[in-house]
Structures are given as structure tokens and as C-alpha cells.
Design an enzyme around this catalytic site. Structure first.
Site, PDB file in Angstrom:
ATOM      1  N   CYS A  47      26.536 -81.393  74.423  1.00  0.00           N
ATOM      2  CA  CYS A  47      26.918 -81.984  75.716  1.00  0.00           C
ATOM      3  C   CYS A  47      28.372 -82.413  75.589  1.00  0.00           C
ATOM      4  O   CYS A  47      28.854 -82.700  74.486  1.00  0.00           O
ATOM      5  CB  CYS A  47      26.013 -83.181  75.992  1.00  0.00           C
ATOM      6  N   HIS A  48      29.068 -82.525  76.721  1.00  0.00           N
ATOM      7  CA  HIS A  48      30.488 -82.872  76.618  1.00  0.00           C
ATOM      8  C   HIS A  48      30.708 -84.260  76.007  1.00  0.00           C
ATOM      9  O   HIS A  48      31.745 -84.522  75.411  1.00  0.00           O
ATOM     10  CB  HIS A  48      31.196 -82.732  77.974  1.00  0.00           C
ATOM     11  N   THR A  49      29.718 -85.141  76.130  1.00  0.00           N
ATOM     12  CA  THR A  49      29.865 -86.477  75.550  1.00  0.00           C
ATOM     13  C   THR A  49      30.043 -86.392  74.022  1.00  0.00           C
ATOM     14  O   THR A  49      30.832 -87.148  73.439  1.00  0.00           O
ATOM     15  CB  THR A  49      28.654 -87.361  75.929  1.00  0.00           C
ATOM     16  N   HIS A  69      22.907 -85.373  70.787  1.00  0.00           N
ATOM     17  CA  HIS A  69      21.949 -86.250  71.477  1.00  0.00           C
ATOM     18  C   HIS A  69      21.078 -85.491  72.465  1.00  0.00           C
ATOM     19  O   HIS A  69      20.277 -86.108  73.150  1.00  0.00           O
ATOM     20  CB  HIS A  69      22.698 -87.385  72.180  1.00  0.00           C
ATOM     21  N   GLU A  70      21.252 -84.164  72.548  1.00  0.00           N
ATOM     22  CA  GLU A  70      20.414 -83.403  73.481  1.00  0.00           C
ATOM     23  C   GLU A  70      19.560 -82.495  72.604  1.00  0.00           C
ATOM     24  O   GLU A  70      20.076 -81.565  71.995  1.00  0.00           O
ATOM     25  CB  GLU A  70      21.349 -82.585  74.397  1.00  0.00           C
ATOM     26  N   CYS A  99      12.597-100.167  76.237  1.00  0.00           N
ATOM     27  CA  CYS A  99      11.780-101.029  75.373  1.00  0.00           C
ATOM     28  C   CYS A  99      10.492-101.425  76.073  1.00  0.00           C
ATOM     29  O   CYS A  99       9.514-101.800  75.444  1.00  0.00           O
ATOM     30  CB  CYS A  99      12.573-102.259  74.940  1.00  0.00           C
ATOM     31  N   CYS A 102      12.037-105.684  78.833  1.00  0.00           N
ATOM     32  CA  CYS A 102      13.186-106.486  79.266  1.00  0.00           C
ATOM     33  C   CYS A 102      13.264-106.445  80.801  1.00  0.00           C
ATOM     34  O   CYS A 102      12.570-105.660  81.445  1.00  0.00           O
ATOM     35  CB  CYS A 102      14.458-105.940  78.635  1.00  0.00           C
ATOM     36  N   CYS A 105      13.759-102.914  82.092  1.00  0.00           N
ATOM     37  CA  CYS A 105      12.584-102.042  81.993  1.00  0.00           C
ATOM     38  C   CYS A 105      11.526-102.466  83.018  1.00  0.00           C
ATOM     39  O   CYS A 105      10.781-101.619  83.517  1.00  0.00           O
ATOM     40  CB  CYS A 105      12.029-102.054  80.572  1.00  0.00           C
ATOM     41  N   CYS A 113      18.118-100.524  79.831  1.00  0.00           N
ATOM     42  CA  CYS A 113      17.351-101.356  78.890  1.00  0.00           C
ATOM     43  C   CYS A 113      18.270-102.296  78.082  1.00  0.00           C
ATOM     44  O   CYS A 113      19.268-101.871  77.521  1.00  0.00           O
ATOM     45  CB  CYS A 113      16.577-100.437  77.949  1.00  0.00           C
ATOM     46  N   ARG A 117      20.207 -99.876  75.603  1.00  0.00           N
ATOM     47  CA  ARG A 117      21.018 -99.095  76.534  1.00  0.00           C
ATOM     48  C   ARG A 117      22.083 -98.355  75.732  1.00  0.00           C
ATOM     49  O   ARG A 117      22.398 -98.730  74.597  1.00  0.00           O
ATOM     50  CB  ARG A 117      21.655 -99.990  77.584  1.00  0.00           C
ATOM     51  N   CYS A 177      19.233 -84.623  77.932  1.00  0.00           N
ATOM     52  CA  CYS A 177      20.430 -85.293  78.470  1.00  0.00           C
ATOM     53  C   CYS A 177      20.919 -84.640  79.754  1.00  0.00           C
ATOM     54  O   CYS A 177      20.637 -85.117  80.841  1.00  0.00           O
ATOM     55  CB  CYS A 177      21.568 -85.376  77.450  1.00  0.00           C
ATOM     56  N   ARG A 372      25.198 -74.361  78.772  1.00  0.00           N
ATOM     57  CA  ARG A 372      24.627 -74.990  77.590  1.00  0.00           C
ATOM     58  C   ARG A 372      24.457 -73.958  76.487  1.00  0.00           C
ATOM     59  O   ARG A 372      24.056 -72.812  76.741  1.00  0.00           O
ATOM     60  CB  ARG A 372      23.266 -75.626  77.890  1.00  0.00           C
TER      61      ARG A 372
HETATM   62  P1  NAD Z   1      31.309 -79.596  80.889  1.00  0.00           P
HETATM   63  O1  NAD Z   1      32.546 -79.614  80.084  1.00  0.00           O
HETATM   64  O2  NAD Z   1      30.326 -78.505  80.642  1.00  0.00           O
HETATM   65  O3  NAD Z   1      31.668 -79.581  82.446  1.00  0.00           O
HETATM   66  C1  NAD Z   1      32.697 -80.367  83.011  1.00  0.00           C
HETATM   67  C2  NAD Z   1      33.360 -79.547  84.114  1.00  0.00           C
HETATM   68  O4  NAD Z   1      34.303 -80.389  84.799  1.00  0.00           O
HETATM   69  C3  NAD Z   1      34.161 -78.344  83.606  1.00  0.00           C
HETATM   70  O5  NAD Z   1      33.738 -77.166  84.278  1.00  0.00           O
HETATM   71  C4  NAD Z   1      35.621 -78.698  83.920  1.00  0.00           C
HETATM   72  O6  NAD Z   1      36.403 -77.559  84.246  1.00  0.00           O
HETATM   73  C5  NAD Z   1      35.457 -79.624  85.115  1.00  0.00           C
HETATM   74  N1  NAD Z   1      36.585 -80.553  85.341  1.00  0.00           N
HETATM   75  C6  NAD Z   1      37.253 -81.283  84.416  1.00  0.00           C
HETATM   76  N2  NAD Z   1      38.195 -82.046  85.019  1.00  0.00           N
HETATM   77  C7  NAD Z   1      38.104 -81.798  86.346  1.00  0.00           C
HETATM   78  C8  NAD Z   1      38.805 -82.276  87.495  1.00  0.00           C
HETATM   79  N3  NAD Z   1      39.787 -83.187  87.378  1.00  0.00           N
HETATM   80  N4  NAD Z   1      38.442 -81.794  88.709  1.00  0.00           N
HETATM   81  C9  NAD Z   1      37.446 -80.879  88.829  1.00  0.00           C
HETATM   82  N5  NAD Z   1      36.756 -80.386  87.778  1.00  0.00           N
HETATM   83  C10 NAD Z   1      37.080 -80.843  86.556  1.00  0.00           C
HETATM   84  O7  NAD Z   1      30.618 -81.043  80.674  1.00  0.00           O
HETATM   85  P2  NAD Z   1      29.097 -81.526  80.877  1.00  0.00           P
HETATM   86  O8  NAD Z   1      28.380 -81.447  79.586  1.00  0.00           O
HETATM   87  O9  NAD Z   1      28.540 -80.881  82.093  1.00  0.00           O
HETATM   88  O10 NAD Z   1      29.349 -83.093  81.141  1.00  0.00           O
HETATM   89  C11 NAD Z   1      30.020 -83.519  82.335  1.00  0.00           C
HETATM   90  C12 NAD Z   1      30.375 -84.996  82.250  1.00  0.00           C
HETATM   91  O11 NAD Z   1      29.186 -85.794  82.274  1.00  0.00           O
HETATM   92  C13 NAD Z   1      31.086 -85.394  80.958  1.00  0.00           C
HETATM   93  O12 NAD Z   1      32.053 -86.375  81.288  1.00  0.00           O
HETATM   94  C14 NAD Z   1      29.975 -86.018  80.133  1.00  0.00           C
HETATM   95  O13 NAD Z   1      30.487 -86.914  79.155  1.00  0.00           O
HETATM   96  C15 NAD Z   1      29.217 -86.741  81.223  1.00  0.00           C
HETATM   97  N6  NAD Z   1      27.833 -87.118  80.930  1.00  0.00           N
HETATM   98  C16 NAD Z   1      27.417 -88.311  81.452  1.00  0.00           C
HETATM   99  C17 NAD Z   1      26.121 -88.729  81.274  1.00  0.00           C
HETATM  100  C18 NAD Z   1      25.627 -89.982  81.913  1.00  0.00           C
HETATM  101  O14 NAD Z   1      24.489 -90.379  81.627  1.00  0.00           O
HETATM  102  N7  NAD Z   1      26.392 -90.644  82.775  1.00  0.00           N
HETATM  103  C19 NAD Z   1      25.233 -87.928  80.522  1.00  0.00           C
HETATM  104  C20 NAD Z   1      25.699 -86.687  80.044  1.00  0.00           C
HETATM  105  C21 NAD Z   1      26.996 -86.302  80.250  1.00  0.00           C
HETATM  106 ZN    ZN Z   2      14.242-102.557  77.951  1.00  0.00          ZN
END
Ligand code: NAD
Ligand code: ZN
Length: 379
Positions: A47-49, A69-70, A99, A102, A105, A113, A117, A177, A372
Site C-alpha cells: 500500500c502507498h502508506t 500491513h495489507e 479492543c 473503549c 469501540c 479505538c 488506533r 487495507c 495492487r
Molecule cells: P497509489 O500510489 O496507488 O495511488 C495514488 C494515486 O494518486 C496515484 O495514481 C497518483 O498519480 C495520484 N496522485 C498523487 N498526487 C495527486 C494529485 N495532487 N492530484 C491527483 N492525483 C494525484 O496509492 P494508494 O495505495 O491507492 O493510497 C492512496 C492514499 O491513501 C495514500 O496517501 C495512502 O497513504 C492512503 N491510505 C490511507 C488510508 C486510511 O485509512 N486513511 C489507508 C490506506 C491508504
Molecule cells: Zn477500542
């Protein structure tokens, strides 16, 4: 021979330094302590994270670390006090916990959580702050409490969703994820009404899962926004009906979208991690009723700047981790949606690599080629 209570030696992909290729190492994985389980990971994806924290450009660096994490796997053994999981259970480790005890939850509205969290800076287990991974006695940090780039990992039992054992782990691992995050951001948080318009910023796995949510909700128009036009063909399969590349326009993308939609979209979901895109996603929703949802993980020093009048004009801004799903309560049901063919996962999976070639998954993501990439642990 049972491995319960013993140290397990296995392969893990260790990040020794920010931005440097992961190195396949033999690590020692300690047995699970109180309220922990040890999981044999069978499939994981990127994942991108993971990539942000590995690059550590706008994030606090913590190395050496095992990312990931995925994933999907099978419980190998459980520590004391674990009553809801047992060896052999098919599970998805989740980066945020439940959990069950809390205020969060207990609340129907929150999945934040108190105990578990998401915490990107924690490198050990909450029980004793220590790591269960080591190489020659030197501890290796955990990531998000999951660290799935290892053949075995130790996870707090509150971060483990038990799923249908018939579900193919090489597919449903993405539910752990990205898929749930995007789907839930639309269905649980943005909540578009049938016939409304939805803009999705970022067409990676998370954004495409958000688009899938918009399609399921019956959105009339799904506008995909991405800087990478190569994403647009793929995104058509996910029901995205129109495309905007901000690079093709002289005007701000908010204005482009307002002109396309007679004043703004009804809902928008930001899935990029770019603070500019977050601001655009908010400012492109219609006044009076528009709702924007932020999902992308920002850099440490980012600040969101918009004119307060955008709020007074009755636009709503929200954010969510994990699409507001509670890992234990809700995730088995998302897997069932796939089993019942209400949800397609195959179209998210564009690449597969053996564990030994995990660095290729990073290349595919950095080049924007993959949605993915599944990493097969045994291979
Ligand atoms: P990814 O890299 O596969 O996709 C991101 C897309 O965004 C890409 O296609 C990229 O070209 C595009 N992009 C980047 N900057 C841009 C902009 N300024 N304008 C338009 N498009 C733009 O990533 P992913 O795995 O799909 O993850 C996406 C985001 O979600 C990441 O920031 C990730 O960290 C986040 N995320 C958050 C959670 C959450 O729970 N909040 C969970 C998982 C991932
Ligand atoms: Zn909890």
C-alpha cells in the site's frame, strides 16, 4: 512439530535505511505475549502508506523496520488471554484495532479505538513496548503493529479479523487495507445518495475502491482526478465515467469540476496523500450540501488551508481511517461481500511477485504501474 511457545526463524524483508531496497534476512520471531497472536503470513500486498514510511521523506524515520500491513494469513499460536482466535484461523491483520471496550469501540460512529488506533511511530508491541523481531539479538521495529513483510509476525489480537476460511487469501488480503479504506470512505463516510455525482482524487487501489463504493451507491457520475493519465483506462473498469488530469488545465481543478457539474460535485473522496489534492477535493464540492472526505496520508508538516467562507457556504469536510470500518465487527462482512460476488477484487490485482522479489512491488507502485501487487510469501 509444534512451534507454539518457541522462537521461529523465518525470512523477512527488512528495511535498514530510508529509501533503500529491502533486504531478505533470517529473523527470529518471538512467541506471542499476552493478548497477542503469531500469524503465518501467506500473502501480503503493498500500500502507498508502506512506501511513504519507507521513503521517510515527510515522516519520522524509524529503522530498521519490517513494513507491510495489507495481508492474509493463518494463526500459528496465541498468547495468554486470547479467547476469540485459535491456531488455524484464517485472518487479516489490520493496521488499526478494535479492543471492544473503549468509548470509540462502543460508539457506532467511530473506529478510532483508544487502545490500538493507528500509530505510525510505534515500533514495538503495546504490552511491553518491545519488538518481537530480532536479528542476532538486535531488535527490528514493527510497523503499524502488523509488519506483514515477514513469513511470521506477531500482532495484537484486537488488530486481527477472523474471516471465512473458504475465502482465497491471495485475493482477500487486499481487504485488509486499501479496498476497505476506499470502499468505506464512500459508503460509510461520504454516503452519496443514488443519482448524485462523486469526484475521486487519486486512482490507485484506494481511489478505485472508493469509485467502486460510488458505483454500488448508485452515483450518476463518477469523476476521476489523477496526475497520471495512464490510470484513466484502467479506471473505466471501476465505473469511473469522466476524467480530469489537473496538468491538462490552466485553471484550478476545483473550477474545472465546478464547470463540469453546474457548481460542484455532491461528494468527493481524496485518495492521494497530496495536501493540494485535499484542498481541491474540498473546494470542488457543491455549496449547500457537498461533502468531501480525506483519506490520503499527509506529510508530517502539511497544513490544510482554505477560506472559512467555504465552510459557511455549507460544505462539509471529513476524514477517515480504514473507511470507518471496525476491524473485527465489520471486516468479515466485507469478505462475505466478495464471496457473494457483490464485490470484485480480481480487477484490483495487476501484479504478483514472489516474496524474494518484493522490491519489484515498490518499483511498480513508484512508477504508477500497479494498482495492487500481491507478494506470495512461500515463493
Ligand atoms: P497509489 O500510489 O496507488 O495511488 C495514488 C494515486 O494518486 C496515484 O495514481 C497518483 O498519480 C495520484 N496522485 C498523487 N498526487 C495527486 C494529485 N495532487 N492530484 C491527483 N492525483 C494525484 O496509492 P494508494 O495505495 O491507492 O493510497 C492512496 C492514499 O491513501 C495514500 O496517501 C495512502 O497513504 C492512503 N491510505 C490511507 C488510508 C486510511 O485509512 N486513511 C489507508 C490506506 C491508504
Ligand atoms: Zn477500542
Amino acid at each position: 512439530m509444534s512451534t507454539t511457545g518457541q522462537i521461529i526463524r523465518c525470512k523477512a524483508a527488512v528495511a535498514w535505511e530510508a529509501g533503500k531496497p529491502l533486504v531478505m534476512e533470517e529473523v527470529e520471531v518471538a512467541p506471542p505475549k499476552k493478548h497477542e497472536v503469531r500469524i503465518k503470513i501467506l500473502f501480503t500486498s503493498l500500500c502507498h502508506t508502506d512506501v511513504y514510511f519507507w521513503e521517510a521523506k515527510g515522516q519520522t524515520p524509524l529503522f530498521p523496520r519490517i513494513f507491510g500491513h495489507e495481508a492474509g494469513g493463518i494463526v500459528e499460536s496465541v498468547g495468554g488471554g486470547v479467547t476469540d482466535l485459535q491456531p488455524g484461523d484464517h485472518v487479516l491483520p489490520i493496521f488499526t484495532g478494535e479492543c471492544g471496550d473503549c468509548p470509540h469501540c462502543h460508539s457506532e460512529e467511530s473506529n478510532m479505538c483508544d487502545l490500538l488506533r493507528i500509530n505510525t511511530e510505534r515500533g514495538g508491541m503495546i504490552h511491553d513496548g518491545e519488538s518481537r523481531f530480532s536479528i542476532n539479538g538486535k531488535p527490528i521495529h514493527h510497523f503499524l503493529g502488523t509488519s506483514t513483510f515477514s513469513e511470521y509476525t506477531v500482532v495484537h489480537s484486537s488488530q486481527v479479523a477472523k474471516i471465512n476460511p473458504d475465502a482465497p487469501l491471495d485475493k482477500v488480503c487486499i481487504v485488509s487495507c486499501g479496498l476497505s479504506t476506499g470502499l468505506g470512505a464512500t459508503l460509510n463516510v461520504a454516503k452519496p445518495k443514488k443519482g448524485q455525482s462523486v469526484a475521486i482524487f487519486g486512482l490507485g487501489a484506494v481511489g478505485l475502491a472508493a469509485a467502486e463504493g460510488a458505483r454500488i451507491a448508485g452515483a450518476s457520475r463518477i469523476i476521476g482526478v489523477d496526475l497520471n493519465s495512464q490510470r484513466f483506462d484502467q479506471a473505466k473498469e471501476f465505473g469511473v465515467t469522466e476524467f480530469v488530469n489537473p496538468r491538462d488545465h490552466d485553471k484550478p481543478v476545483q473550477q474545472v469540476i465546478a464547470e463540469m457539474t453546474n457548481g460542484g460535485v455532491d461528494r468527493s473522496v481524496e485518495c492521494t496523500g497530496s495536501v493540494q489534492a485535499m484542498i481541491q477535493a474540498f473546494e470542488c464540492v457543491h455549496d449547500g450540501w457537498g461533502v468531501a472526505v480525506l483519506v490520503g496520508v499527509p506529510s508530517k508538516d502539511d497544513a490544510f488551508k482554505t477560506h472559512p467562507m467555504n465552510f459557511l457556504n455549507e460544505r462539509t469536510l471529513k476524514g477517515t481511517f480504514f473507511g470507518n470500518y471496525k476491524p473485527k465487527t465489520d471486516i468479515p462482512g466485507v469478505v462475505e461481500k466478495y464471496m457473494n460476488k457483490e464485490l470484485e477484487l480480481e480487477k484490483f490485482i495487476t501484479h504478483t511477485v514472489p516474496f524474494s522479489e518484493i522490491n519489484k512491488a515498490f518499483d511498480y507502485m513508484l512508477k504508477g504501474e500497479s494498482i495492487r501487487c500481491i507478494i506470495t510469501m512461500g515463493a
